[in-house]
Design a protein around this motif. Structure first.
Motif, PDB file in Angstrom:
ATOM      1  N   VAL A  52      11.223 -10.509 -27.321  1.00  0.00           N
ATOM      2  CA  VAL A  52       9.886 -10.527 -26.737  1.00  0.00           C
ATOM      3  C   VAL A  52       8.864 -10.193 -27.818  1.00  0.00           C
ATOM      4  N   ILE A  53       7.844 -11.036 -27.949  1.00  0.00           N
ATOM      5  CA  ILE A  53       6.730 -10.793 -28.858  1.00  0.00           C
ATOM      6  C   ILE A  53       5.467 -10.655 -28.011  1.00  0.00           C
ATOM      7  N   VAL A  54       4.714  -9.591 -28.230  1.00  0.00           N
ATOM      8  CA  VAL A  54       3.468  -9.378 -27.508  1.00  0.00           C
ATOM      9  C   VAL A  54       2.295  -9.590 -28.464  1.00  0.00           C
ATOM     10  N   VAL A  55       1.374 -10.453 -28.067  1.00  0.00           N
ATOM     11  CA  VAL A  55       0.120 -10.662 -28.798  1.00  0.00           C
ATOM     12  C   VAL A  55      -0.982 -10.067 -27.935  1.00  0.00           C
ATOM     13  N   GLY A  56      -1.642  -9.028 -28.423  1.00  0.00           N
ATOM     14  CA  GLY A  56      -2.638  -8.362 -27.585  1.00  0.00           C
ATOM     15  C   GLY A  56      -3.714  -7.692 -28.403  1.00  0.00           C
ATOM     16  N   ASN A  57      -4.573  -6.963 -27.711  1.00  0.00           N
ATOM     17  CA  ASN A  57      -5.619  -6.208 -28.400  1.00  0.00           C
ATOM     18  C   ASN A  57      -5.871  -4.906 -27.669  1.00  0.00           C
ATOM     19  N   LEU A  58      -6.682  -4.062 -28.265  1.00  0.00           N
ATOM     20  CA  LEU A  58      -6.968  -2.750 -27.688  1.00  0.00           C
ATOM     21  C   LEU A  58      -8.306  -2.707 -26.970  1.00  0.00           C
ATOM     22  N   ILE A  59      -9.142  -3.716 -27.184  1.00  0.00           N
ATOM     23  CA  ILE A  59     -10.455  -3.687 -26.544  1.00  0.00           C
ATOM     24  C   ILE A  59     -10.483  -4.619 -25.349  1.00  0.00           C
ATOM     25  N   ALA A  60     -11.403  -4.337 -24.427  1.00  0.00           N
ATOM     26  CA  ALA A  60     -11.638  -5.242 -23.303  1.00  0.00           C
ATOM     27  C   ALA A  60     -12.475  -6.415 -23.815  1.00  0.00           C
ATOM     28  N   GLY A  61     -12.045  -7.619 -23.500  1.00  0.00           N
ATOM     29  CA  GLY A  61     -12.766  -8.792 -23.985  1.00  0.00           C
ATOM     30  C   GLY A  61     -11.976  -9.520 -25.050  1.00  0.00           C
ATOM     31  N   GLY A  62     -12.524 -10.627 -25.510  1.00  0.00           N
ATOM     32  CA  GLY A  62     -11.798 -11.499 -26.415  1.00  0.00           C
ATOM     33  C   GLY A  62     -11.769 -11.011 -27.849  1.00  0.00           C
ATOM     34  N   SER A  63     -10.671 -11.380 -28.537  1.00  0.00           N
ATOM     35  CA  SER A  63     -10.564 -11.076 -29.961  1.00  0.00           C
ATOM     36  C   SER A  63      -9.890 -12.206 -30.724  1.00  0.00           C
ATOM     37  N   GLY A  64      -9.412 -13.219 -30.005  1.00  0.00           N
ATOM     38  CA  GLY A  64      -8.706 -14.320 -30.658  1.00  0.00           C
ATOM     39  C   GLY A  64      -7.231 -14.348 -30.343  1.00  0.00           C
ATOM     40  N   LYS A  65      -6.817 -13.673 -29.271  1.00  0.00           N
ATOM     41  CA  LYS A  65      -5.397 -13.615 -28.925  1.00  0.00           C
ATOM     42  C   LYS A  65      -4.819 -14.993 -28.615  1.00  0.00           C
ATOM     43  N   THR A  66      -5.536 -15.762 -27.798  1.00  0.00           N
ATOM     44  CA  THR A  66      -4.971 -17.023 -27.330  1.00  0.00           C
ATOM     45  C   THR A  66      -4.777 -18.037 -28.459  1.00  0.00           C
ATOM     46  N   PRO A  67      -5.747 -18.244 -29.373  1.00  0.00           N
ATOM     47  CA  PRO A  67      -5.467 -19.152 -30.503  1.00  0.00           C
ATOM     48  C   PRO A  67      -4.271 -18.703 -31.333  1.00  0.00           C
ATOM     49  N   LEU A  68      -4.096 -17.390 -31.492  1.00  0.00           N
ATOM     50  CA  LEU A  68      -2.935 -16.902 -32.236  1.00  0.00           C
ATOM     51  C   LEU A  68      -1.655 -17.174 -31.460  1.00  0.00           C
ATOM     52  N   ALA A  69      -1.664 -16.964 -30.151  1.00  0.00           N
ATOM     53  CA  ALA A  69      -0.473 -17.237 -29.341  1.00  0.00           C
ATOM     54  C   ALA A  69      -0.082 -18.712 -29.429  1.00  0.00           C
ATOM     55  N   ILE A  70      -1.086 -19.586 -29.453  1.00  0.00           N
ATOM     56  CA  ILE A  70      -0.812 -21.024 -29.537  1.00  0.00           C
ATOM     57  C   ILE A  70      -0.135 -21.383 -30.852  1.00  0.00           C
ATOM     58  N   VAL A  71      -0.682 -20.925 -31.967  1.00  0.00           N
ATOM     59  CA  VAL A  71      -0.080 -21.268 -33.256  1.00  0.00           C
ATOM     60  C   VAL A  71       1.259 -20.557 -33.427  1.00  0.00           C
ATOM     61  N   LEU A  72       1.419 -19.370 -32.842  1.00  0.00           N
ATOM     62  CA  LEU A  72       2.701 -18.671 -32.896  1.00  0.00           C
ATOM     63  C   LEU A  72       3.777 -19.486 -32.200  1.00  0.00           C
ATOM     64  N   VAL A  73       3.460 -20.024 -31.031  1.00  0.00           N
ATOM     65  CA  VAL A  73       4.403 -20.864 -30.303  1.00  0.00           C
ATOM     66  C   VAL A  73       4.794 -22.079 -31.151  1.00  0.00           C
ATOM     67  N   GLU A  74       3.815 -22.688 -31.805  1.00  0.00           N
ATOM     68  CA  GLU A  74       4.099 -23.856 -32.638  1.00  0.00           C
ATOM     69  C   GLU A  74       5.018 -23.501 -33.802  1.00  0.00           C
ATOM     70  N   ARG A  75       4.775 -22.360 -34.418  1.00  0.00           N
ATOM     71  CA  ARG A  75       5.613 -21.928 -35.549  1.00  0.00           C
ATOM     72  C   ARG A  75       7.031 -21.585 -35.091  1.00  0.00           C
ATOM     73  N   LEU A  76       7.140 -20.930 -33.946  1.00  0.00           N
ATOM     74  CA  LEU A  76       8.463 -20.601 -33.421  1.00  0.00           C
ATOM     75  C   LEU A  76       9.262 -21.862 -33.109  1.00  0.00           C
ATOM     76  N   ARG A  77       8.599 -22.837 -32.527  1.00  0.00           N
ATOM     77  CA  ARG A  77       9.274 -24.090 -32.192  1.00  0.00           C
ATOM     78  C   ARG A  77       9.734 -24.801 -33.466  1.00  0.00           C
ATOM     79  N   ALA A  78       8.885 -24.788 -34.497  1.00  0.00           N
ATOM     80  CA  ALA A  78       9.257 -25.404 -35.765  1.00  0.00           C
ATOM     81  C   ALA A  78      10.436 -24.700 -36.414  1.00  0.00           C
ATOM     82  N   ALA A  79      10.609 -23.407 -36.101  1.00  0.00           N
ATOM     83  CA  ALA A  79      11.725 -22.628 -36.662  1.00  0.00           C
ATOM     84  C   ALA A  79      12.984 -22.743 -35.809  1.00  0.00           C
TER      85      ALA A  79
END
Length: 333
Positions: A52-79
């Motif tokens: 399990v990998i968690v992509v998150g932040n400590l503040i309420a509101g956006g920080s860029g989690k979702t774009p990172l989760a998307i590219v992380l999924v792509e990299r994992l699939r490539a691996a």
């Protein structure tokens, strides 16, 4: 404790009201008690039979989690992995009902970010307030690794790798807990994460020691009522209506301005649920919006409406370090 629709100004500058400071102290006490119960094992952490990998932040509101989760999924699939996304699906109707989310799911039912992830990646996406149940459903569906989009604070699901995403411009605001400040947990919580990613956007921000810089690159505009994308530079020197219902709308507006686009800004609350009237601005200028907003506007979009997708770019050394950690989690044959 949930965040307000739009962050108060005092989260980042100015005097904090006394009642907010008092509630913040009570909230901090509740956090400390909850963590103590987990340490004493009076609250259980549950491990599923997959990494399990968690992509998150400590503040309420956006920080860029979702774009990172998307590219992380792509990299994992490539691996060679078959990843799935577990998410709460913030703001969706029937929030207590677990749901599989795909590109055709109504964002009102699946949540804007889960639908966006499904559209961009094509992987299995499970929206469920119970992250353990979501992770188990993904494993049962054949996923061999689970990525949680958000969820640093959901300790019931035991995780193998934590990635904290920090907004490079706003950081932790005034450093106070909700509701006196933007923090869901004390800032020191980030020190226990395995990786800290700093969203530098288009700003001239340098990552500090132990931080990995992430740049969100936007160079295309996708017609909502069409198929073929166009270069974002096609709007250079022109006025446009810019629509953003995200945690930090100014970041999107500044991105467009960096392409020499004259922005007429329209900021909405994070996760705003759009109706056609919201996009009627009294002129026929093009309307550019974030992808997260666009998935909620497809039903009433016209040829004037465009989404501006972003892709997250990080140093290759980050991926080497992360994927080495992930490879060590693969079960022995």
């Amino acid at each position: 404790m949930s965040a307000p629709a739009r962050p108060p100004r005092y989260w980042y500058e100015g005097q904090v009201p006394w009642h907010a400071r008092l509630l913040s102290e009570l909230y901090g006490g509740a956090i400390a008690l909850r963590m103590r119960l987990f340490r004493l094992r009076l609250l259980r952490r549950i491990r599923i039979d997959r990494p399990v990998i968690v992509v998150g932040n400590l503040i309420a509101g956006g920080s860029g989690k979702t774009p990172l989760a998307i590219v992380l999924v792509e990299r994992l699939r490539a691996a060679g992995w078959n990843p799935g996304i577990a998410t709460r699906g913030y703001g969706r109707d029937e929030a207590g009902t677990p749901r599989w989310v795909d590109e055709a799911t109504d964002p009102a039912l699946g949540g804007d970010e889960p639908v966006l992830i499904a559209r961009r990646t094509g992987v299995r996406v499970r929206a469920d307030a119970d992250r353990v149940a979501a992770a188990r459903a993904l494993v049962a569906a054949g996923c061999d690794i689970v990525v949680c989009d958000d969820g640093l604070q959901h300790y019931r699901l035991r995780r193998d790798i934590e990635i904290e995403v920090v907004d490079g411009r706003r950081r932790y605001g005034n450093g106070r807990l909700l509701p006196a400040g933007p923090l869901r947990e004390p800032a020191a919580r980030g020190d226990s994460c395995d990786f800290r990613v700093l969203n530098v956007g288009d700003d001239e921000i340098e990552a500090g020691f132990g931080e990995w810089p992430m740049r969100l690159v936007a160079d295309r505009a996708q017609p909502l009522a069409g198929v073929r994308p166009m270069a974002l530079s096609a709007f250079a020197g022109k006025r446009v209506h810019a629509v953003a219902g995200i945690g930090n709308p100014e970041r999107f507006f500044d991105t467009l301005r960096s392409h020499d686009i004259a922005v007429v800004p329209h900021a909405f609350a994070d996760h705003h649920r759009y109706v056609a009237e919201d996009l009627r601005f009294g002129s026929d200028l093009p309307v550019l919006m974030t992808e997260k907003d666009a998935v909620k506007c497809l039903a009433f979009a016209s040829g004037r409406h465009f989404s501006v997708p972003v892709r997250a770019e990080l140093p290759e050394a980050f991926w080497v370090a992360l994927l080495d950690r992930v490879a060590a989690l693969k079960p022995k044959a």
